[in-house]
Design a protein around this motif. Structure first.
Motif, short mmCIF file in Angstrom:
data_model
loop_
_atom_site.label_atom_id
_atom_site.label_comp_id
_atom_site.label_asym_id
_atom_site.label_seq_id
_atom_site.Cartn_x
_atom_site.Cartn_y
_atom_site.Cartn_z
N HIS A 119 -27.66 -1.00 12.00
CA HIS A 119 -26.55 -1.46 11.85
C HIS A 119 -25.64 -0.60 11.16
CE1 HIS A 119 -28.00 -5.59 13.84
NE2 HIS A 119 -29.07 -5.09 13.16
N HIS A 120 -24.34 -0.26 11.86
CA HIS A 120 -23.35 0.58 11.01
C HIS A 120 -22.42 -0.46 10.31
CE1 HIS A 120 -23.75 4.92 12.02
NE2 HIS A 120 -24.75 4.31 12.90
N PHE A 121 -21.75 0.20 9.31
CA PHE A 121 -20.63 -0.52 8.64
C PHE A 121 -19.43 -0.24 9.37
CE2 PHE A 121 -23.96 -0.37 5.57
CZ PHE A 121 -23.90 -1.15 4.55
N ASP A 122 -18.73 -1.35 9.05
CA ASP A 122 -17.34 -1.13 9.63
C ASP A 122 -16.26 -1.07 8.78
OD1 ASP A 122 -15.50 -0.83 11.92
OD2 ASP A 122 -15.27 -2.78 12.08
N PHE A 123 -15.14 -0.40 9.00
CA PHE A 123 -13.98 -0.33 8.08
C PHE A 123 -12.76 -0.42 8.92
CE2 PHE A 123 -10.93 2.36 5.62
CZ PHE A 123 -11.04 1.60 4.19
N ASP A 124 -11.86 -1.52 8.65
CA ASP A 124 -10.62 -1.89 9.46
C ASP A 124 -9.50 -1.65 8.81
OD1 ASP A 124 -10.93 -4.00 7.93
OD2 ASP A 124 -11.33 -5.35 9.62
N ALA A 125 -9.41 -1.01 7.79
CA ALA A 125 -8.15 -0.95 6.82
C ALA A 125 -7.35 0.05 7.47
CB ALA A 125 -8.34 -0.51 5.47
N THR A 126 -6.13 -0.07 7.63
CA THR A 126 -5.14 0.91 8.36
C THR A 126 -4.59 1.88 7.21
OG1 THR A 126 -3.05 -0.58 7.90
CG2 THR A 126 -4.52 -0.66 10.03
N ALA A 127 -4.25 3.24 7.77
CA ALA A 127 -3.87 4.11 7.00
C ALA A 127 -2.40 3.71 6.29
CB ALA A 127 -3.20 5.35 8.02
N GLY A 128 -1.69 2.79 6.97
CA GLY A 128 -0.39 2.16 6.54
C GLY A 128 -0.64 1.34 5.25
N SER A 129 -1.87 0.58 5.15
CA SER A 129 -2.28 -0.07 3.83
C SER A 129 -2.45 0.99 2.80
CB SER A 129 -3.49 -0.86 4.03
OG SER A 129 -4.42 -0.17 4.33
N PHE A 130 -2.94 2.07 2.99
CA PHE A 130 -3.12 2.95 1.96
C PHE A 130 -1.82 3.49 1.40
CE2 PHE A 130 -7.43 2.63 3.01
CZ PHE A 130 -8.21 3.07 2.00
N TYR A 131 -1.03 3.97 2.09
CA TYR A 131 0.45 4.42 1.95
C TYR A 131 1.10 3.44 1.16
CZ TYR A 131 0.54 8.51 4.86
OH TYR A 131 0.30 9.78 5.44
N LYS A 132 0.98 2.08 1.51
CA LYS A 132 1.66 1.32 0.76
C LYS A 132 0.98 0.87 -0.55
CE LYS A 132 2.08 -4.05 0.60
NZ LYS A 132 1.87 -5.37 1.32
N ALA A 133 -0.41 1.11 -0.77
CA ALA A 133 -1.13 0.92 -2.11
C ALA A 133 -0.61 2.28 -2.93
CB ALA A 133 -2.59 1.07 -2.14
N TYR A 134 -0.52 3.36 -2.69
CA TYR A 134 -0.23 4.72 -3.26
C TYR A 134 1.48 4.73 -3.60
CZ TYR A 134 -4.24 7.67 -2.81
OH TYR A 134 -5.41 8.12 -3.10
N TYR A 135 2.17 4.23 -2.84
CA TYR A 135 3.71 4.13 -3.13
C TYR A 135 4.03 3.06 -3.94
CZ TYR A 135 4.47 7.49 0.53
OH TYR A 135 4.30 8.63 1.54
N ILE A 136 3.44 1.78 -4.07
CA ILE A 136 3.41 0.96 -5.03
C ILE A 136 3.23 1.52 -6.51
CG2 ILE A 136 2.46 -1.22 -5.76
CD1 ILE A 136 2.56 -2.31 -2.97
#
Length: 287
Positions: A119-136
């Motif tokens: 059973h593979h893990f899944d990751f559904d975060a978007t690149a946009g959410s990372f940009y938001k965290a970095y810029y914050i």
């Protein structure tokens, strides 16, 4: 149930010997010739994605839960894209434009290619959410550093003119305040990133949840620093354990249905297919 680790110490020893040999070769090469040292450095950079890829395979293959092993199926080509090509592109853009995308690509590669049994893990975060965290994180950090520097530059100029104080002490004061400001802002970023990553990770219908709190992270970060300074570095192992314990204690699994049935099903499917990578995973650099 606790996790089990099956790593072969001989495999780890071989990896350590190779790592030490590489470090010695690098230092000797730079001592004898900067050109040769540069070539060795480029070779290390070219080999690093492969070593990280092998290390991920080794660690997950040798970790199990309730008799079922984890695994990592990512390809070497994808590892080179994530750990060599993307970092070079991010460096060219001074990390501003592609740094968050690089972080997103790394976590997506690590999580989606990891598996528990079959059973593979899944990751559904978007690149946009990372940009938001970095810029914050980065925008307030840069603004704060600029404001602190400007304010204390003016104060230093006034103090020097009025009181005749030593102007060389002011940069030290400004640097100390900026460092303290970073200690207050960095835990915010660490909290956002861990919560972002694990709140978007799942396996089957089961999801993970991270509930890190900025206040607690800040308290642990600052008290760890004070303790490390007061003990001349002897507290470093304890500081690492304190931070890791809190990060793990804040992470949980939201089980959908019966986890026993999921484990039993996974164990049955693994027993039917077997493990084909055992003879390949005899080497680890402990990265």
């Amino acid at each position: 149930s606790s996790f089990d680790y099956h790593g072969n110490p001989i495999a780890i020893l071989k990896g350590r010997i190779v790592a030490v040999a590489m470090i010695v070769a690098y230092n000797v090469a730079f001592t004898s010739s900067p050109l040769l040292g540069g070539i060795i450095l480029l070779l290390f950079m070219a080999a690093m994605p492969w070593m990280i890829w092998r290390s991920l395979q080794f660690k997950l293959h040798n970790t199990s839960y309730r008799g079922v092993r984890f695994g990592f199926d990512g390809s070497a080509g994808r590892a080179y894209w994530c750990y060599l090509v993307m970092p070079i592109l991010a460096a060219i853009t001074l990390w501003i434009f592609l740094g968050p995308k690089l972080h997103h690509s790394l976590k997506k590669f690590q999580h989606t290619e990891s598996r528990y049994g079959n059973h593979h893990f899944d990751f559904d975060a978007t690149a946009g959410s990372f940009y938001k965290a970095y810029y914050i994180f980065f925008i307030p950090l840069l603004i704060g550093i600029f404001v602190l520097g400007a304010v204390f530059a003016m104060i230093g100029t006034v103090a020097q003119a009025a009181l005749g104080t030593d102007p060389q002490t002011m940069p030290l004061v400004v640097s100390g305040l900026i460092y303290l400001f970073m200690l207050l802002v960095l835990p915010v970023f660490m909290t956002m990133i861990q919560n972002l990553i694990w709140n978007h990770t799942s396996i089957g219908e089961h999801r993970f949840k991270s509930e890190l709190k900025w206040g607690r992270m800040t308290y642990i970060t600052i008290t760890n620093l004070v303790a490390i300074v007061c003990t001349l570095g002897l507290f470093i192992p304890f500081a690492k354990v304190r931070m890791l314990r809190y990060r793990l204690d804040s992470t949980s699994m939201l089980v959908a249905g019966n986890l026993d049935e999921f484990v039993a099903e996974t164990e049955a499917s693994v027993s039917a297919t077997g493990e084909g990578l055992t003879d390949l995973l005899d080497f680890d650099l402990s990265l």
